[in-house]
Design an enzyme around this catalytic site. Structure first.
Site: not given
Length: 704
Positions: A403-407
């Site tokens: 999910g968005s933790v990679v942003k």
């Protein structure tokens, strides 16, 4: 003056010796030498066989051959960070058998039968196959003779070649002729057959444990007093690995048994290191990763055997040395505290109706600058049985959508590929690709809003990431655009290269074997490429998320996580001794971005937990004891329930570090497959777990 010719005429002519006489002289000399040697030999034989016969008879009786054997030593132990034993050695009494080179199968059989009367029923030894039972039966000469009569002479001949079969082939025929009734053994005979099996498998001059258990003093004395009856048998001790009841047990690994010895696929490598075939070696995780330190040094003995094959003495050529001890970076109390936090929050999310399909929760805590792992927290929930169990291995082997933790990685990829500059502002706007559904951020409600890179992290903007991905592809966004795929493969590689610099989708460098490198999807379509930019495609482990957070906290320096703090000697009483080797920090790489840009990522993570109303991780700071930087992430999927209805699920994740100003711990949290309710609400267990872990660490060790 005399001429040359006249001087030659005055010389006397040379008289040659008769060749026959010269040969005769040589023959006489040779005969004389042979006769002299014969007299010496006769004299020596007289001395040995008549004059000093008793001396040489005695020497012959005591003389024999020499054989060198090796014996294993106790394995090193494993302790937690506070010196609490997690893996120790439990002494076990054994019955040992040393095989001479003259001992027959019948002799071994008789010894095995006699042993049964003096060893406890609870003794541990081999299991028996049908073939084992038949071998024991045929070790009796009377039984063998009886069975031999069942194999006529013609069956001992190869019908095609007419040649006699080999002994092994003939024996195989004997085995087939043994009936089931003849091997219907009672309990005592079965035990004797088990002992015989181990004895028969022992190499000449080698010593093998044929049974182990708790033997009384009387039983030990009986064996010692009847040494002649129990030929080759002695009582000794060995060790067995004893693992503490701990959540860490699965990560500690296992070792082979003395019977199993070295696995076949590794035999050559270990033999080159001086191991013996029956040495116990680590087969997984810590036991295998630190085999060289834990194993120790084998003892070497020289065995003297007389002409009859009896062992007459032994000499220690090299003393064995116990293996080194290991101390973990993990404090068992902190590890248990993390486990309890996972269990408590998992129980809450179940009570709130989010846990019907979730199979557990995971959290990894590590030092961002040294790589020392402080906790590998994992729980597994069996949906069918409702059983909850520890799952430490899940932190390094299970993979989930991040999910968005990679942003932060996505923005870094934009910087590395020259499509973003510093805290660049982009319009957060609905993304309409021709032929696909609209993609938009949760907070814009279809509107276009200018946001910076830091704000894109604070609000968790999907469209900021999609536009960055399109720019890397070389196709800037415009409404209803068509994506051309000629550079798609290369653009995937660019993203994954940057993610890998942070530790996502690559091996973390963990100091033990068995970790998963994550899972990179192989269906490289345009839709999956855009999903990749905001964490909806490739899969990572909880450990990889923790290393990712640690790399950002450590100003872009990625270090290898490690479970071992140091290698230690043993004290004379067996306790943990002096440090002999400290495990140093291992730097893997630097993320290829400027320190100014690293600071922007750190600022964005601070805003996630400290920003305004649209900050996505503010629950993390509720009742937090110190400032925490973090990035939350969810990924949506669905399953069919028992009635065939779609149930929408989410993986709820967090990457974080604390304190914000001087990070001392980095955390990766993953809570897979929690239910998304019809009104769109999801659990915040991931955020609560993160905060609770930070508070626990601060309460136990006090952030400095």
């Amino acid at each position: 003056m005399k001429s040359k010719n006249s001087s030659q005429k005055n010389k006397s002519p040379k008289v040659l010796e008769n060749p026959s006489k010269a040969i005769l002289k040589r023959i006489n000399v040779l005969f004389f030498l042979i006769f002299a040697l014969f007299l010496i030999l006769v004299g020596r034989l007289y001395q040995m066989q008549i004059a000093n016969k008793s001396f040489y008879d005695k020497k012959l009786e005591t003389s024999g051959s020499l054989s060198t054997v090796t014996e294993g030593t106790a394995r090193g132990q494993i302790y937690d960070a506070n010196g609490v034993p997690l893996v120790s050695n439990q002494a076990v009494q054994t019955i040992n058998f040393t095989r001479s080179n003259t001992m027959t199968a019948e002799e071994m059989r008789q010894v095995a039968i006699k042993l049964v009367s003096v060893i406890p029923e609870s003794v541990k030894t081999d299991t028996l196959t049908e073939r084992d039972k038949k071998d024991f039966f045929l070790a009796d000469p009377e039984n063998l003779a009886k069975v031999q009569e069942r194999v006529p002479a013609k069956e001992r001949i190869n019908s095609k070649t007419g040649e006699k079969l080999s002994e092994g082939e003939i024996y195989a025929k004997y085995v087939k002729k043994v009936t089931d009734e003849e091997i219907a053994y009672d309990a005592d005979t079965e035990l004797a057959a088990k002992l015989y099996k181990r004895m028969n498998a022992t190499s000449n001059f080698a010593t093998t444990i044929i049974a182990s258990g708790n033997f009384t003093a009387e039983q030990q004395a009986t064996i010692a007093e009847n040494e002649r009856s129990f030929k080759g048998i002695s009582v000794g001790t060995t060790w067995e690995r004893e693992y503490a009841d701990s959540p860490l047990t699965s990560i500690l690994g296992t070792v082979t048994s003395e019977k199993t010895g070295i696995p076949a696929e590794s035999l050559d490598d270990y033999l080159k290191k001086g191991y013996s075939r029956n040495d116990r070696v680590g087969t997984s995780y810590l036991e295998k990763g630190y085999e060289d330190e834990l194993h120790g040094t084998n003892a070497v003995k020289q065995i003297t055997v007389d002409k009859n094959g009896n062992v007459t003495g032994e000499k220690v050529l090299k003393q064995g040395e116990k293996g080194k001890n290991l101390k973990l970076t993990i404090d068992s109390k902190f590890q248990q505290g993390v486990q309890d936090i996972l269990k408590n929050n998992f129980a809450i999310l179940q009570a709130e109706g989010f846990g019907g399909h979730s199979e557990g929760a995971y959290a990894v805590v590590m030092n961002p600058t040294t790589g020392a792992i402080y906790a590998l927290g994992g729980i597994h929930y069996d949906i069918k049985t409702g059983e909850l169990s520890d799952d430490t291995l899940g932190t390094i082997q299970n993979v989930f959508i991040p999910g968005s933790v990679v942003k932060m990685g996505t923005i870094a990829a934009g910087w590395q590929n020259g499509v973003l500059s510093g805290n660049q502002v982009l319009n957060d706007q609905p993304i309409q690709i021709q032929g696909s559904q609209v993609k938009q951020s949760w907070f814009t409600n279809g509107m276009s809003t200018p946001i910076s890179a830091v704000q894109a992290l604070e609000y968790s903007s999907n469209t900021y990431m999609i536009q960055t991905a399109l720019d890397i592809l070389g196709q800037p966004y415009h409404p209803n655009m068509t994506i051309y795929t000629s550079k798609l493969e290369d653009s995937f590689k660019k993203f994954r290269k940057t993610y890998g610099e942070f530790g996502l989708g690559v091996p973390t460098g963990l100091d033990i074997p068995g970790e998963s490198p994550g899972f990179n999807g192989e269906d490289e379509t345009a839709a999956n490429y855009l999903d990749e930019s905001f964490g909806q495609y490739d899969n990572y482990t909880p450990l990889q998320l923790a290393q990712y957070a640690a790399t950002i906290a450590n100003d872009g320096k990625r270090v290898a996580p490690h479970l071992i703090e140091g290698v230690y000697d043993s004290n004379t009483d067996g306790s943990l001794g002096a440090l002999t080797k400290k495990i140093e920090t291992k730097t893997l790489n630097m993320v290829d971005i400027s320190i100014e840009n690293v600071s922007l990522l750190q600022q964005g993570m601070y805003q996630v937990t400290h920003g305004g109303n649209m900050a996505t991780g503010k629950d993390i700071m509720a009742n937090a004891s110190v400032n925490i930087n973090a990035k939350t992430g969810t990924s949506e999927t669905y399953k069919l329930d028992a009635n065939g209805n779609q149930v929408y699920l989410s993986v709820n994740n967090v990457v974080a570090y604390a304190p914000s100003e001087k990070p001392q711990i980095a955390i990766g949290v993953m809570v897979p497959d929690t239910i998304i309710k019809p009104d769109g609400t999801t659990t915040h267990a991931n955020q609560n777990i993160t905060r609770d872990i930070v508070n626990l660490y601060n309460s136990m060790y006090d952030f400095k």
